[in-house]
Design a protein around this motif. Sequence first.
Motif, PDB file in Angstrom:
ATOM      1  N   ALA A 227      10.076  28.774 -13.256  1.00 48.96           N
ATOM      2  CA  ALA A 227      10.102  29.821 -14.279  1.00 48.96           C
ATOM      3  C   ALA A 227      10.733  31.103 -13.741  1.00 48.96           C
ATOM      4  O   ALA A 227      11.631  31.685 -14.372  1.00 48.96           O
ATOM      5  CB  ALA A 227       8.682  30.095 -14.774  1.00 48.96           C
ATOM      6  N   GLU A 228      10.265  31.526 -12.582  1.00 49.17           N
ATOM      7  CA  GLU A 228      10.783  32.765 -11.997  1.00 49.17           C
ATOM      8  C   GLU A 228      12.255  32.640 -11.638  1.00 49.17           C
ATOM      9  O   GLU A 228      13.050  33.561 -11.866  1.00 49.17           O
ATOM     10  CB  GLU A 228       9.953  33.140 -10.765  1.00 49.17           C
ATOM     11  CG  GLU A 228      10.215  34.543 -10.266  1.00 49.17           C
ATOM     12  CD  GLU A 228       9.238  34.943  -9.177  1.00 49.17           C
ATOM     13  OE1 GLU A 228       8.896  36.133  -9.102  1.00 49.17           O
ATOM     14  OE2 GLU A 228       8.823  34.057  -8.394  1.00 49.17           O
ATOM     15  N   TYR A 231      14.381  32.748 -14.769  1.00 51.66           N
ATOM     16  CA  TYR A 231      14.330  34.090 -15.354  1.00 51.66           C
ATOM     17  C   TYR A 231      15.289  35.037 -14.630  1.00 51.66           C
ATOM     18  O   TYR A 231      16.076  35.754 -15.262  1.00 51.66           O
ATOM     19  CB  TYR A 231      12.898  34.630 -15.285  1.00 51.66           C
ATOM     20  CG  TYR A 231      12.753  36.050 -15.769  1.00 51.66           C
ATOM     21  CD1 TYR A 231      12.839  36.360 -17.127  1.00 51.66           C
ATOM     22  CD2 TYR A 231      12.523  37.084 -14.859  1.00 51.66           C
ATOM     23  CE1 TYR A 231      12.701  37.671 -17.576  1.00 51.66           C
ATOM     24  CE2 TYR A 231      12.378  38.392 -15.287  1.00 51.66           C
ATOM     25  CZ  TYR A 231      12.474  38.683 -16.644  1.00 51.66           C
ATOM     26  OH  TYR A 231      12.347  39.975 -17.089  1.00 51.66           O
ATOM     27  N   TYR A 232      15.259  35.026 -13.314  1.00 52.14           N
ATOM     28  CA  TYR A 232      16.089  35.963 -12.554  1.00 52.14           C
ATOM     29  C   TYR A 232      17.558  35.546 -12.486  1.00 52.14           C
ATOM     30  O   TYR A 232      18.430  36.371 -12.222  1.00 52.14           O
ATOM     31  CB  TYR A 232      15.513  36.191 -11.159  1.00 52.14           C
ATOM     32  CG  TYR A 232      14.298  37.096 -11.196  1.00 52.14           C
ATOM     33  CD1 TYR A 232      14.435  38.448 -11.491  1.00 52.14           C
ATOM     34  CD2 TYR A 232      13.016  36.595 -10.982  1.00 52.14           C
ATOM     35  CE1 TYR A 232      13.326  39.290 -11.560  1.00 52.14           C
ATOM     36  CE2 TYR A 232      11.898  37.415 -11.048  1.00 52.14           C
ATOM     37  CZ  TYR A 232      12.058  38.770 -11.344  1.00 52.14           C
ATOM     38  OH  TYR A 232      10.965  39.596 -11.426  1.00 52.14           O
ATOM     39  N   ASN A 237      14.213  34.258 -21.128  1.00 56.37           N
ATOM     40  CA  ASN A 237      13.651  35.607 -21.239  1.00 56.37           C
ATOM     41  C   ASN A 237      12.197  35.611 -20.763  1.00 56.37           C
ATOM     42  O   ASN A 237      11.652  34.572 -20.354  1.00 56.37           O
ATOM     43  CB  ASN A 237      13.790  36.146 -22.667  1.00 56.37           C
ATOM     44  CG  ASN A 237      12.995  35.330 -23.689  1.00 56.37           C
ATOM     45  OD1 ASN A 237      12.072  34.591 -23.343  1.00 56.37           O
ATOM     46  ND2 ASN A 237      13.358  35.457 -24.957  1.00 56.37           N
ATOM     47  N   GLU A 238      11.545  36.767 -20.868  1.00 56.56           N
ATOM     48  CA  GLU A 238      10.203  36.895 -20.309  1.00 56.56           C
ATOM     49  C   GLU A 238       9.176  36.031 -21.052  1.00 56.56           C
ATOM     50  O   GLU A 238       8.270  35.463 -20.439  1.00 56.56           O
ATOM     51  CB  GLU A 238       9.769  38.364 -20.334  1.00 56.56           C
ATOM     52  CG  GLU A 238       8.518  38.616 -19.521  1.00 56.56           C
ATOM     53  CD  GLU A 238       8.270  40.099 -19.272  1.00 56.56           C
ATOM     54  OE1 GLU A 238       7.318  40.414 -18.536  1.00 56.56           O
ATOM     55  OE2 GLU A 238       9.032  40.934 -19.808  1.00 56.56           O
ATOM     56  N   ARG A 239       9.305  35.939 -22.365  1.00 54.70           N
ATOM     57  CA  ARG A 239       8.381  35.098 -23.122  1.00 54.70           C
ATOM     58  C   ARG A 239       8.490  33.644 -22.687  1.00 54.70           C
ATOM     59  O   ARG A 239       7.486  32.950 -22.498  1.00 54.70           O
ATOM     60  CB  ARG A 239       8.670  35.216 -24.625  1.00 54.70           C
ATOM     61  CG  ARG A 239       7.699  34.385 -25.493  1.00 54.70           C
ATOM     62  CD  ARG A 239       8.172  34.290 -26.919  1.00 54.70           C
ATOM     63  NE  ARG A 239       9.453  33.623 -27.038  1.00 54.70           N
ATOM     64  CZ  ARG A 239       9.622  32.300 -26.948  1.00 54.70           C
ATOM     65  NH1 ARG A 239       8.591  31.506 -26.710  1.00 54.70           N
ATOM     66  NH2 ARG A 239      10.824  31.768 -27.069  1.00 54.70           N
ATOM     67  N   GLN A 240       9.730  33.165 -22.534  1.00 54.73           N
ATOM     68  CA  GLN A 240       9.945  31.792 -22.087  1.00 54.73           C
ATOM     69  C   GLN A 240       9.430  31.594 -20.662  1.00 54.73           C
ATOM     70  O   GLN A 240       8.893  30.532 -20.322  1.00 54.73           O
ATOM     71  CB  GLN A 240      11.430  31.453 -22.166  1.00 54.73           C
ATOM     72  CG  GLN A 240      11.964  31.377 -23.591  1.00 54.73           C
ATOM     73  CD  GLN A 240      13.480  31.288 -23.618  1.00 54.73           C
ATOM     74  OE1 GLN A 240      14.171  32.029 -22.901  1.00 54.73           O
ATOM     75  NE2 GLN A 240      14.002  30.388 -24.445  1.00 54.73           N
ATOM     76  N   LYS A 241       9.586  32.614 -19.840  1.00 56.78           N
ATOM     77  CA  LYS A 241       9.084  32.561 -18.462  1.00 56.78           C
ATOM     78  C   LYS A 241       7.567  32.336 -18.462  1.00 56.78           C
ATOM     79  O   LYS A 241       7.050  31.491 -17.715  1.00 56.78           O
ATOM     80  CB  LYS A 241       9.432  33.864 -17.740  1.00 56.78           C
ATOM     81  CG  LYS A 241       8.859  34.008 -16.333  1.00 56.78           C
ATOM     82  CD  LYS A 241       9.413  35.272 -15.686  1.00 56.78           C
ATOM     83  CE  LYS A 241       8.758  35.579 -14.354  1.00 56.78           C
ATOM     84  NZ  LYS A 241       7.403  36.134 -14.514  1.00 56.78           N
ATOM     85  N   HIS A 242       6.836  33.070 -19.299  1.00 51.07           N
ATOM     86  CA  HIS A 242       5.382  32.908 -19.368  1.00 51.07           C
ATOM     87  C   HIS A 242       5.000  31.513 -19.868  1.00 51.07           C
ATOM     88  O   HIS A 242       4.017  30.922 -19.403  1.00 51.07           O
ATOM     89  CB  HIS A 242       4.778  33.973 -20.286  1.00 51.07           C
ATOM     90  CG  HIS A 242       4.890  35.365 -19.742  1.00 51.07           C
ATOM     91  ND1 HIS A 242       4.758  35.639 -18.396  1.00 51.07           N
ATOM     92  CD2 HIS A 242       5.122  36.561 -20.356  1.00 51.07           C
ATOM     93  CE1 HIS A 242       4.897  36.942 -18.193  1.00 51.07           C
ATOM     94  NE2 HIS A 242       5.121  37.526 -19.376  1.00 51.07           N
ATOM     95  N   GLU A 243       5.764  30.997 -20.817  1.00 49.42           N
ATOM     96  CA  GLU A 243       5.505  29.656 -21.332  1.00 49.42           C
ATOM     97  C   GLU A 243       5.656  28.610 -20.235  1.00 49.42           C
ATOM     98  O   GLU A 243       4.824  27.696 -20.097  1.00 49.42           O
ATOM     99  CB  GLU A 243       6.452  29.348 -22.498  1.00 49.42           C
ATOM    100  CG  GLU A 243       6.204  28.004 -23.153  1.00 49.42           C
ATOM    101  CD  GLU A 243       7.177  27.702 -24.292  1.00 49.42           C
ATOM    102  OE1 GLU A 243       7.320  26.513 -24.646  1.00 49.42           O
ATOM    103  OE2 GLU A 243       7.806  28.643 -24.820  1.00 49.42           O
ATOM    104  N   GLU A 245       5.468  29.153 -16.979  1.00 46.48           N
ATOM    105  CA  GLU A 245       4.438  29.374 -15.959  1.00 46.48           C
ATOM    106  C   GLU A 245       3.123  28.702 -16.352  1.00 46.48           C
ATOM    107  O   GLU A 245       2.408  28.163 -15.495  1.00 46.48           O
ATOM    108  CB  GLU A 245       4.231  30.876 -15.753  1.00 46.48           C
ATOM    109  CG  GLU A 245       5.376  31.526 -14.985  1.00 46.48           C
ATOM    110  CD  GLU A 245       5.274  33.038 -14.937  1.00 46.48           C
ATOM    111  OE1 GLU A 245       5.880  33.640 -14.016  1.00 46.48           O
ATOM    112  OE2 GLU A 245       4.612  33.631 -15.829  1.00 46.48           O
TER     113      GLU A 245
END
Length: 458
Positions: A227-228, A231-232, A237-243, A245
Amino acid sequence: MKKMKMEKDPTTLFINTLLFFFFLQFQRFLSVSDSSLFPIEALPTKSGYLPISPTSTSSIFYTFYEAQNSTSPLSQTPLLIWLQGGPGCSSMMGNFYELGPYLVTNSLTLQPNPSSWNRIFGLLFLDNPIGTGFSVASTLEEIPTNQNAVAEHLFAAITRFVQLDHVFKHRPIYITGESYAGKYIPAIACYILEKNSVLKDNERVNLAGVAIGNGLTDPVTQMVTHAENAYYVGLINERQKHELEKLQLEAVEWVERRNWSEATRARNRVLDVLQNMTGLATLYDYSRKAPYEDELVAKFLNIGAVRKALGVKVDELFVYEKCSKIVWAALYADLMKSVKYMVEKILKEEMRVLLYQGQRDLRVGVVQVEAWVKSMKWEGIEEFVNGEREIWKVNGKVAGYVQKWKSLSNVVVLGGGHLVPSDQPLNSQVMIEDWVLEKGLFGSALELNVSTNFVYDG
């Protein structure tokens, strides 16, 4: 009656002669066709089957290519062994698509590979585990379900191969491979070290080092970086990153419960969701507009004349698969189990270890490997992590970066994906040759300090 038969003989003779002529032409056509498919110069030096046990008919299929231009006597020429990943993917993929002396073209013919890894080394491809590629598993029960069984079979095959020719006996052996071979390689290296400690000198395997490309070695540590990393890189995006994770944590929970099959399924979900989120052609190389064309190898190896040339002994109805679903299923519960402790053991024995990753691989790339490497329990890990990251150049151009401390080297290959030898053929050849020979950035500490702008001239 005899006279009437004699009167018909000229016609019969003409027809028979004509048929014989066409038969010869057809045979000539087949010969030319076979030759164009598999020219004599592309044939392996040796190929065939290596038994895994005197009590079983199961065996590992191999192709061996002697060094094209060895710089030392053959008895001293390094021998590279290549293992494909998967689990269950055939090393003929590496042979005919990545680093072998001849590669398959779109027209299903072979063309020379100037960046082959057997330019100055011997090169042995093993279809591992049994049941993979052209290797033979006499029963489903014999297919390995863990790395100990994989290592046991590989040891039997390697020792058998060394016995095929006295010139192999004292050659330094380097075991190499990519992806899931990041588990096979530490397993067989540890097994060899253990066996060598109790074997007589003339029975030992002369293991000199291991090289792992884009390796899945410590799956949990590697999986929680996806995820990280994405993202970088700018792919989610951040929402997808949290999903992502959240999905990653689910896989970790299954590992903690030691439910290995569910852990594997959870990891697969992470990668499937990441694939859907990014819309990429492949996670193996985020720059590619289409997946790797490695299906060409399967098409090529399902041609009868090609199998015959390689010495393959399977039923004509047998369909070669680049990756075996049966072997994948057998090792499914093994996938999320770590072999990091095996790498630690290898390093403690001062065995030379090369890790390399293609910069663009999102599945088992730079971030994934760095995550588990820096968590190792090895006396040199602090110096390695805090060491200099040297700029690596080939023919005056930046090819990547090398970080080294004592017996551990790590290489980031610019412009490479999961299949580094296919993506960056020349640079991968330079890398493996310099590492084996301890040249340039892979040399001594003194060479390392003065060779920041090293240029490969060979």
